[in-house]
Design a protein around this motif. Structure first.
Motif, PDB file in Angstrom:
ATOM      1  N   GLU A 172      29.861  35.911  36.309  1.00  0.00           N
ATOM      2  CA  GLU A 172      30.914  35.564  37.246  1.00  0.00           C
ATOM      3  C   GLU A 172      30.330  35.338  38.639  1.00  0.00           C
ATOM      4  OE1 GLU A 172      34.784  37.125  36.880  1.00  0.00           O
ATOM      5  OE2 GLU A 172      34.914  35.189  37.872  1.00  0.00           O
ATOM      6  N   THR A 191      40.091  32.433  41.011  1.00  0.00           N
ATOM      7  CA  THR A 191      38.964  33.156  40.423  1.00  0.00           C
ATOM      8  C   THR A 191      39.110  33.124  38.903  1.00  0.00           C
ATOM      9  OG1 THR A 191      40.099  35.255  40.351  1.00  0.00           O
ATOM     10  CG2 THR A 191      38.959  34.709  42.399  1.00  0.00           C
ATOM     11  N   GLN A 192      38.061  33.607  38.242  1.00  0.00           N
ATOM     12  CA  GLN A 192      38.052  33.567  36.787  1.00  0.00           C
ATOM     13  C   GLN A 192      39.210  34.373  36.189  1.00  0.00           C
ATOM     14  OE1 GLN A 192      35.928  31.644  34.984  1.00  0.00           O
ATOM     15  NE2 GLN A 192      37.079  32.231  33.174  1.00  0.00           N
ATOM     16  N   ARG A 233      34.453  24.111  32.749  1.00  0.00           N
ATOM     17  CA  ARG A 233      33.681  25.070  31.938  1.00  0.00           C
ATOM     18  C   ARG A 233      34.117  26.511  32.181  1.00  0.00           C
ATOM     19  NH1 ARG A 233      29.574  22.020  29.694  1.00  0.00           N
ATOM     20  NH2 ARG A 233      28.923  20.234  30.916  1.00  0.00           N
ATOM     21  N   ARG A 234      35.405  26.726  32.421  1.00  0.00           N
ATOM     22  CA  ARG A 234      35.857  28.088  32.697  1.00  0.00           C
ATOM     23  C   ARG A 234      36.761  28.627  31.599  1.00  0.00           C
ATOM     24  NH1 ARG A 234      39.171  26.852  37.959  1.00  0.00           N
ATOM     25  NH2 ARG A 234      39.893  25.230  36.568  1.00  0.00           N
TER      26      ARG A 234
END
Lengths: 88, 211
Positions: free
Chosen positions: A86, B5-6, B76-77
């Motif tokens: 991350e 964010t992820q 690509r997430r």
């Protein structure tokens, strides 16, 4: 990027995992099919092994191969610090 | 989009997927009720087709982007579990359910070549293509082969295999003795859509049923 000794080692281990899994894949696919005619006509097999493998057995092995490869390569990536994190 | 964010992205995806799944179930139930109330099967088919196209168009408008990486691979997430669900949904297509049933009925053991090929091919993709495709930052297999080996020949080879690898004749020959196809295949695609089933189940996967 320059390849260090550690990168080389990572790549060698990657290749070894791939080779072993590919060998399992080959046995589950082509070896089973190659012996299918004889295994289905001979009376010693009560269970239609080749048919079962084609319909389900080999597929389960495939899924396990993919699962194992993904898990093992993630571990390896973390161990050698080449993971996609991350924060990276 | 890019500011997420992820974990926020993951939450949002979960929300979308839950909404979509719930919506789909509700849609099927509504259509089933309408069918019971006397909506002709033809209309059920049309509604299914129109709703599917509208849904795709809606998703396309919602997630429109000018970024190549966003366009091809959603930056690509997408988490592995969602990618896995998409791959599974790809596998469980009309070809798998309707086509494979007929193929296996007709060809017997030989028909399993398709079952083995579809899933066995994933192993080859996972071991040899997918990780390197990602590491090379490419989107398609021809792109990857082109950048890895250089030139147009590898690129062309990357495009052509599906057509040449479809028919494993040597394999067919070696197992021909093991199978005995039934004498008169009476199976046809309509029999899968007999009146016992809600027509809406068949409509999206086979155009023949909607008519």
């Amino acid at each position: 990027m320059e390849l260090s000794e550690r990168h080389q080692e990572y790549w060698r281990r990657n290749l070894r995992i791939t080779a072993v899994l590919l060998a399992i894949w080959f046995v589950a696919t082509f070896v089973v099919i190659f012996f299918a005619p004889s295994s289905m006509t001979s009376s010693s097999w009560a269970f239609p092994f080749a048919f079962y493998m084609g319909a389900q057995g080999s597929l389960i092995i495939y899924v396990l191969i993919i699962w194992f490869y993904a898990r093992r390569m993630n571990q390896l990536d973390n161990e050698y610090g080449v993971q996609e994190g991350e924060e990276q | 989009m890019t500011a997420l964010t992820q974990s926020q992205f993951f939450q949002q995806l979960k929300k979308y997927y839950t909404f979509y799944t719930g919506g789909f179930i509700a849609f099927v139930i509504v259509l089933a009720i309408l069918e019971q109330m006397g909506l002709p099967a033809k209309w059920v088919g049309y509604i299914f087709l129109a709703a599917t196209i509208a849904l795709y168009a809606g998703i396309g408008i919602m997630s429109k982007t000018a970024d190549v990486s966003e366009y091809y691979v959603a930056g690509r997430r997408v988490p592995a579990i969602f990618n896995g669900m998409a791959t599974g949904a790809d596998w469980m297509s009309a070809a798998s359910f309707i086509g494979m049933a007929g193929t296996l009925y007709l060809a017997g053991y030989d028909g399993l070549a398709f079952v083995l090929g579809w899933t066995g091919g994933y192993v080859l993709v996972a071991l040899f293509l997918a990780p390197y495709l990602r590491k090379f930052g490419q989107f398609t297999i021809p792109d990857f082969l082109g950048s890895r080996y250089g030139g147009n020949l590898p690129r062309t080879i990357g495009v052509s295999p599906p057509s040449s690898a479809r028919s494993p004749t040597w394999w067919r020959r070696s197992t021909a003795s093991a199978s005995s196809p039934p004498a008169s295949p009476a199976w046809n695609s309509r029999s899968a859509c007999s009146s016992a089933w809600p027509a809406s189940w068949c409509a999206p996967s086979s155009a023949a049923c909607a008519r």
